[in-house]
Design a protein around this motif. Structure first.
Motif, short mmCIF file in Angstrom:
data_model
loop_
_atom_site.label_atom_id
_atom_site.label_comp_id
_atom_site.label_asym_id
_atom_site.label_seq_id
_atom_site.Cartn_x
_atom_site.Cartn_y
_atom_site.Cartn_z
N GLN A 53 27.48 -22.45 -25.69
CA GLN A 53 26.97 -23.76 -25.34
C GLN A 53 26.52 -24.49 -26.60
O GLN A 53 26.29 -23.85 -27.62
CB GLN A 53 25.75 -23.64 -24.41
N GLU A 54 26.34 -25.79 -26.45
CA GLU A 54 25.87 -26.60 -27.57
C GLU A 54 24.35 -26.58 -27.60
O GLU A 54 23.69 -26.65 -26.57
CB GLU A 54 26.38 -28.03 -27.40
N LEU A 96 32.95 -30.31 -28.18
CA LEU A 96 31.86 -30.93 -27.42
C LEU A 96 32.36 -32.08 -26.57
O LEU A 96 31.88 -32.29 -25.45
CB LEU A 96 30.75 -31.40 -28.36
N GLU A 97 33.35 -32.82 -27.07
CA GLU A 97 33.92 -33.91 -26.29
C GLU A 97 34.62 -33.38 -25.04
O GLU A 97 34.49 -33.93 -23.96
CB GLU A 97 34.91 -34.70 -27.16
N LYS A 98 35.36 -32.27 -25.20
CA LYS A 98 36.07 -31.69 -24.06
C LYS A 98 35.11 -30.99 -23.10
O LYS A 98 35.41 -30.89 -21.90
CB LYS A 98 37.14 -30.72 -24.54
N ARG A 100 32.37 -32.11 -22.08
CA ARG A 100 31.77 -33.10 -21.21
C ARG A 100 32.51 -33.22 -19.88
O ARG A 100 31.96 -33.71 -18.90
CB ARG A 100 31.70 -34.45 -21.90
N ASP A 101 33.79 -32.81 -19.84
CA ASP A 101 34.55 -32.84 -18.58
C ASP A 101 33.92 -31.86 -17.59
O ASP A 101 33.48 -30.78 -17.98
CB ASP A 101 36.01 -32.42 -18.82
#
Length: 161
Positions: A53-54, A96-98, A100-101
């Protein structure tokens, strides 16, 4: 000690490939303590409940179990501590962008030594439902049977009925 020339596997998370559809894979380094590396060289690691996880703009690996080193003293590590993943800043931004889905998660698929460095293969994955799992198993069995029959025909044997 000479470094390994190729990938030497430590552990594989077979359950992850069964439970998830892997969309994309990445190779990441890990921040480890000395006793953790020694324990990894003995193969004493479990990827079963691990996930990434971020946290504060960085990717962290949670739930990875590296057993305590048998000859370690008070310097021994905690088996399930949170470990930082080492990736390029651009890769982290893409991941991180992916993430978000909805329904997309990061799971470790395997661990290995590459040129003496401990690496983890992480995958962007989407969870499978139970009927998807059954469908994938049936498809794999059908492909295996087709390959077996094709092999028999190429060798000139008759089917074993």
């Amino acid at each position: 000690m000479a470094r390994d020339a190729e990938r030497r596997p430590i552990a594989v998370n077979k359950k992850a490939r069964h439970d998830y559809t892997v969309l994309k894979t990445y190779e990441a380094g890990l921040v480890l303590a000395g006793t953790e590396v020694k324990s990894l060289r003995e193969g004493r690691v479990s990827l079963v409940d691990a996930f990434a996880q971020e946290r504060d703009g960085e990717l962290m690996l949670y739930g990875l179990h590296i057993a305590e080193y048998g000859y370690g003293t008070w310097t021994n590590h905690q088996p399930r501590r949170t470990r930082k993943l080492l990736l390029h800043r651009v890769e982290i931004a893409r991941i991180l962008e992916k993430l978000r889905d909805p329904g997309v998660t990061l799971v470790p698929l395997s661990m290995y030594f590459s040129n003496g460095w401990a690496k983890v293969e992480i995958g962007l994955a989407r969870g499978r439902r139970s009927y998807d799992k059954r469908q994938v198993l049936a498809e794999r069995d059908a492909n295996r049977e087709i390959a077996r029959e094709l092999g028999r025909r190429l060798k000139g044997r008759r089917p074993a009925h």
